[in-house]
Design a protein around this motif. Sequence first.
Motif, PDB file in Angstrom:
ATOM      1  N   ASN A 117       0.812  -1.216   0.000  1.00  0.00           N
ATOM      2  CA  ASN A 117       0.000   0.000   0.000  1.00  0.00           C
ATOM      3  C   ASN A 117       0.847   1.268   0.000  1.00  0.00           C
ATOM      4  O   ASN A 117       0.297   2.372  -0.129  1.00  0.00           O
ATOM      5  CB  ASN A 117      -0.929   0.024   1.224  1.00  0.00           C
ATOM      6  CG  ASN A 117      -2.001  -1.053   1.146  1.00  0.00           C
ATOM      7  OD1 ASN A 117      -2.242  -1.610   0.084  1.00  0.00           O
ATOM      8  ND2 ASN A 117      -2.635  -1.355   2.273  1.00  0.00           N
ATOM      9  N   LEU A 118       2.141   1.135   0.179  1.00  0.00           N
ATOM     10  CA  LEU A 118       3.030   2.300   0.233  1.00  0.00           C
ATOM     11  C   LEU A 118       3.895   2.357  -1.019  1.00  0.00           C
ATOM     12  O   LEU A 118       4.163   1.336  -1.666  1.00  0.00           O
ATOM     13  CB  LEU A 118       3.939   2.225   1.472  1.00  0.00           C
ATOM     14  CG  LEU A 118       3.258   2.083   2.838  1.00  0.00           C
ATOM     15  CD1 LEU A 118       4.316   2.131   3.939  1.00  0.00           C
ATOM     16  CD2 LEU A 118       2.205   3.160   3.052  1.00  0.00           C
ATOM     17  N   SER A 119       4.363   3.559  -1.339  1.00  0.00           N
ATOM     18  CA  SER A 119       5.297   3.714  -2.446  1.00  0.00           C
ATOM     19  C   SER A 119       6.670   3.215  -2.019  1.00  0.00           C
ATOM     20  O   SER A 119       6.937   2.984  -0.831  1.00  0.00           O
ATOM     21  CB  SER A 119       5.377   5.189  -2.856  1.00  0.00           C
ATOM     22  OG  SER A 119       5.985   5.945  -1.814  1.00  0.00           O
ATOM     23  N   LEU A 120       7.563   3.059  -2.985  1.00  0.00           N
ATOM     24  CA  LEU A 120       8.909   2.604  -2.667  1.00  0.00           C
ATOM     25  C   LEU A 120       9.599   3.571  -1.707  1.00  0.00           C
ATOM     26  O   LEU A 120      10.268   3.160  -0.753  1.00  0.00           O
ATOM     27  CB  LEU A 120       9.730   2.466  -3.949  1.00  0.00           C
ATOM     28  CG  LEU A 120       9.305   1.344  -4.913  1.00  0.00           C
ATOM     29  CD1 LEU A 120      10.163   1.374  -6.171  1.00  0.00           C
ATOM     30  CD2 LEU A 120       9.419  -0.009  -4.241  1.00  0.00           C
ATOM     31  N   GLY A 121       9.425   4.864  -1.969  1.00  0.00           N
ATOM     32  CA  GLY A 121      10.041   5.855  -1.096  1.00  0.00           C
ATOM     33  C   GLY A 121       9.483   5.811   0.314  1.00  0.00           C
ATOM     34  O   GLY A 121      10.230   5.926   1.293  1.00  0.00           O
ATOM     35  N   GLN A 122       8.167   5.622   0.445  1.00  0.00           N
ATOM     36  CA  GLN A 122       7.551   5.540   1.768  1.00  0.00           C
ATOM     37  C   GLN A 122       8.023   4.306   2.518  1.00  0.00           C
ATOM     38  O   GLN A 122       8.303   4.358   3.722  1.00  0.00           O
ATOM     39  CB  GLN A 122       6.028   5.527   1.625  1.00  0.00           C
ATOM     40  CG  GLN A 122       5.434   6.860   1.202  1.00  0.00           C
ATOM     41  CD  GLN A 122       3.948   6.748   0.897  1.00  0.00           C
ATOM     42  OE1 GLN A 122       3.465   5.717   0.425  1.00  0.00           O
ATOM     43  NE2 GLN A 122       3.213   7.826   1.160  1.00  0.00           N
ATOM     44  N   ARG A 123       8.138   3.206   1.812  1.00  0.00           N
ATOM     45  CA  ARG A 123       8.649   1.994   2.456  1.00  0.00           C
ATOM     46  C   ARG A 123      10.076   2.201   2.954  1.00  0.00           C
ATOM     47  O   ARG A 123      10.443   1.766   4.046  1.00  0.00           O
ATOM     48  CB  ARG A 123       8.616   0.823   1.467  1.00  0.00           C
ATOM     49  CG  ARG A 123       7.270   0.119   1.388  1.00  0.00           C
ATOM     50  CD  ARG A 123       7.336  -1.023   0.414  1.00  0.00           C
ATOM     51  NE  ARG A 123       6.755  -0.637  -0.863  1.00  0.00           N
ATOM     52  CZ  ARG A 123       6.856  -1.347  -1.980  1.00  0.00           C
ATOM     53  NH1 ARG A 123       7.534  -2.463  -1.986  1.00  0.00           N
ATOM     54  NH2 ARG A 123       6.291  -0.936  -3.094  1.00  0.00           N
ATOM     55  N   GLN A 124      10.876   2.882   2.141  1.00  0.00           N
ATOM     56  CA  GLN A 124      12.252   3.131   2.535  1.00  0.00           C
ATOM     57  C   GLN A 124      12.317   4.004   3.788  1.00  0.00           C
ATOM     58  O   GLN A 124      13.119   3.766   4.691  1.00  0.00           O
ATOM     59  CB  GLN A 124      12.992   3.821   1.381  1.00  0.00           C
ATOM     60  CG  GLN A 124      14.498   3.731   1.496  1.00  0.00           C
ATOM     61  CD  GLN A 124      14.996   2.336   1.170  1.00  0.00           C
ATOM     62  OE1 GLN A 124      14.894   1.872   0.044  1.00  0.00           O
ATOM     63  NE2 GLN A 124      15.524   1.661   2.169  1.00  0.00           N
ATOM     64  N   LEU A 125      11.446   4.991   3.859  1.00  0.00           N
ATOM     65  CA  LEU A 125      11.417   5.877   5.024  1.00  0.00           C
ATOM     66  C   LEU A 125      11.009   5.125   6.285  1.00  0.00           C
ATOM     67  O   LEU A 125      11.518   5.404   7.375  1.00  0.00           O
ATOM     68  CB  LEU A 125      10.469   7.046   4.771  1.00  0.00           C
ATOM     69  CG  LEU A 125      10.954   8.091   3.751  1.00  0.00           C
ATOM     70  CD1 LEU A 125       9.839   9.089   3.446  1.00  0.00           C
ATOM     71  CD2 LEU A 125      12.187   8.813   4.261  1.00  0.00           C
TER      72      LEU A 125
END
Length: 618
Positions: free
Chosen positions: A513-521
């Motif tokens: 449900n999250l973008s790649l950038g959000q997952r990384q954060l």
Amino acid sequence: MSANDAKASHSNTAKTLTHRELDARDEPNQRPLSMAIILRLLSFTRPYAWQRNTLIGIVLLRAVQVPLLAWAVAAIINSLIARRDWDGLLWGTAGFVALAVFAEVTMHFRQRYALELGEKVIHDLRQLMFEHLQRMPMRFFNITKLGRVISRFVSDAEALRSGVQDVLFVSLVGGGRMVVAAAIMLWYDPVLFGVVAAMAPVLHMINRYFRSKLSLAYRQVQESMSRVTATLAESVSGIRVTQGFVRQDVNAELFNDLIEDHSEYNMRAAKLTGVFLPLIELNSQFFISVLLLLAGYQVVNNVLWVHEDPVSQVEALVVFFFMVPQFFGPLSALARQYNQALTAMAGAERVFSLLDHEPEPLDPPDAVDVDEIEGRVEFDEVGFEYQPGKPVLHDINFTAEPGQTIALVGHTGSGKSTIINLISKFYLPTAGQIRIDDLDLVKISADSMAKQLGIVLQQNFLFTGTVMDNIRVGKPDATEEDVYEAAAKLDCLDLFEAMPEGFNTNVGERGGNLSLGQRQLVCFTRAMLADPRIMILDEATSSVDTMTEARIQKALSLLLTNRTSFVVAHRLSTIRHADMVLVLDGGRIIERGTHNELLATAGVYANLYRQFIHASEA
């Protein structure tokens, strides 16, 4: 042979070898029915001894009740109905009904307790397997397909459930019925019962002939199902790659081959069963024919070998007609239970094989726990092999002082991630020594070492749950204020609060449900919250867009302050300020120094940096 034909031939050969290797790897070495495995499986019923023992008592009672019901009908016919005793018939029928009700109540508790016991045993086995799996080394997961692990928990565990709640107790009931029926027949007419005994060698030969064939057939069914499960799990996990490279038809063809193999094994087992069960039934019908001829001959010709008059012989014949189904009827059920027992044995062998797979010992008996470390990491002539005889690291020497940032640079396969795995103590070096604060890493317990590490990997894996849950993975007792503070240090608090439900946003399966950038954060904040002494960033910013990376780079300077850090990245912008850059190639350090020093040498690193600059400008 054309190039395409050669390619197809190679593909088919590779697929065949893979199947053979998988079969050899999981081929059980034990007998089809192993008493050792049966006793080991039964040992899981010890915590439920009262229920197990009660169930055994109920099973024995049930085994007596069923043939007694049939005998009661024969007795009513021979005595009460034959004498035209109406009052006696009423009482006899009432007694029969009472016994029948009691038998059904017994049947209720037999089934209920068996199902409950089977569920408890499988619950404990699955829990034990899961706990054991968590302790397995990384090497195990690198060589074991996900689908094979899943099949141990699903198909193999369900086969064991059948073995506990069905095979054992149904077989006891069936065997008890046969014993009681045999005793009744022997009491009424030993000569006629001799015919039953004469059938025993025939049944033994039939069972012996089919036992080995059914054993192999059902093992092949289980193994082929494992391959289907493994391929299905792999296909679902890699669906993006499949659709991205338009491999739907190719994968469908490969999967079709697997399910065709599985169908063939099932058909082979079905054909064997289709012959086996009718042969058992035929023995029962054959016995009835012999019984009619033998008993009828005595009555018609008044040649009585046991009884003194024809009436007694007819009464014995009536009893035998009711007892024959009680004796031969369970044979078919026992044959089916035997098939299920073979499946349960195959499943048990694989489950116990997993449980008996001892984790590679990472800690020696004298390993110590470390509460706090300064963070000095030293590699001294370190070498490593994933497979014996195939080294991937050669004579690695470097020292990271507390608070320093070490950057690892090199092409894919150069050994960067292997160094990270060794620092994390996922593996032990096969040569040389790694020291943490002058203490041999081997002698530091893996659990205490893990508490000193903060790891952010290229594959930013998230567990099903909320953003808050995933950030707390590294520190489960952290408060919400601690999480907010960690996010604020990374300068990404506003990004989390902007999500649909803030920190309570559900990340979905694997963070979908999250973008790649959000997952990384989320992974960065998780590491910040853990507050480790050694930080490992393995391609940690490779999935973050340029704007987000700029914010993270600023936060990383705070995160890495006073922490020994190891940074692996293809994006050289993330390692410009490293205290030391190690350039690896073929498992060796070929260059070392700071960013500026390596640029000045105009070597491999300088060439990598120029390629990076050109790619950025393009």
